[in-house]
Write an enzyme that holds these catalytic residues in place. Sequence first.
Site, PDB file in Angstrom:
ATOM      1  CB  CYS A  92      11.122  19.989 -14.353  1.00 49.33           C
ATOM      2  SG  CYS A  92      10.930  21.594 -13.568  1.00 49.33           S
ATOM      3  CD  GLU A 135       5.989  24.979 -16.448  1.00 53.66           C
ATOM      4  OE1 GLU A 135       6.527  25.713 -15.591  1.00 53.66           O
ATOM      5  OE2 GLU A 135       6.625  24.095 -17.056  1.00 53.66           O
ATOM      6  CG  HIS A 138       7.326  25.077 -11.240  1.00 47.57           C
ATOM      7  ND1 HIS A 138       8.419  24.584 -10.574  1.00 47.57           N
ATOM      8  CD2 HIS A 138       7.298  24.444 -12.437  1.00 47.57           C
ATOM      9  CE1 HIS A 138       9.028  23.689 -11.331  1.00 47.57           C
ATOM     10  NE2 HIS A 138       8.366  23.580 -12.470  1.00 47.57           N
TER      11      HIS A 138
END
Length: 168
Positions: A92, A135, A138
């Site tokens: 990441c 993603e 997040h």
Amino acid sequence: MAILNILEFPDPRLRTLAKPVTEFDDALRQLIDDMFETMYEAPGIGLAATQVNVHKQVVVMDLSEDRSEPRVFINPSVEELTHDMGQYQEGCLSVPGFYENVDRPLRVRVKAQDRDGKPFELECEGLLAVCVQHEFDHLNGKLFVDYLSQLKRDRIKKKLEKQHRQQA
């Protein structure tokens, strides 16, 4: 276009829940362009707006070697298409230099909007499925390190904090 600052773990802003995008305007398109530039420069294959301290449901991604497959996901949702799990080594941009195996569903369906607000659906498997889930996490304030043991998470946190102190 501009290179944006990427927040790094354990920055608490990474835990902020992203809000849905309601206006598909020039400011959003500029954010998307800046996110792509930032992701390519890092270099990475995916970037969520939360990682650049913009708490909107926006993700950019490009899994190609030659930057030929840019993808934009706005206001995304993901649905598991199988209970079969696969383990991939994840890294990441917000946890630089660390890679760990994470179990995730092997196939998912994504519902999202493109940069112009047009809805679309996409079935994903393999690396694309992993990247999409990573993603999208997040946007919900979750990082891949949250899937690790407390011991591993603490070790990564201490190493990153030490690096930050040495750079200061």
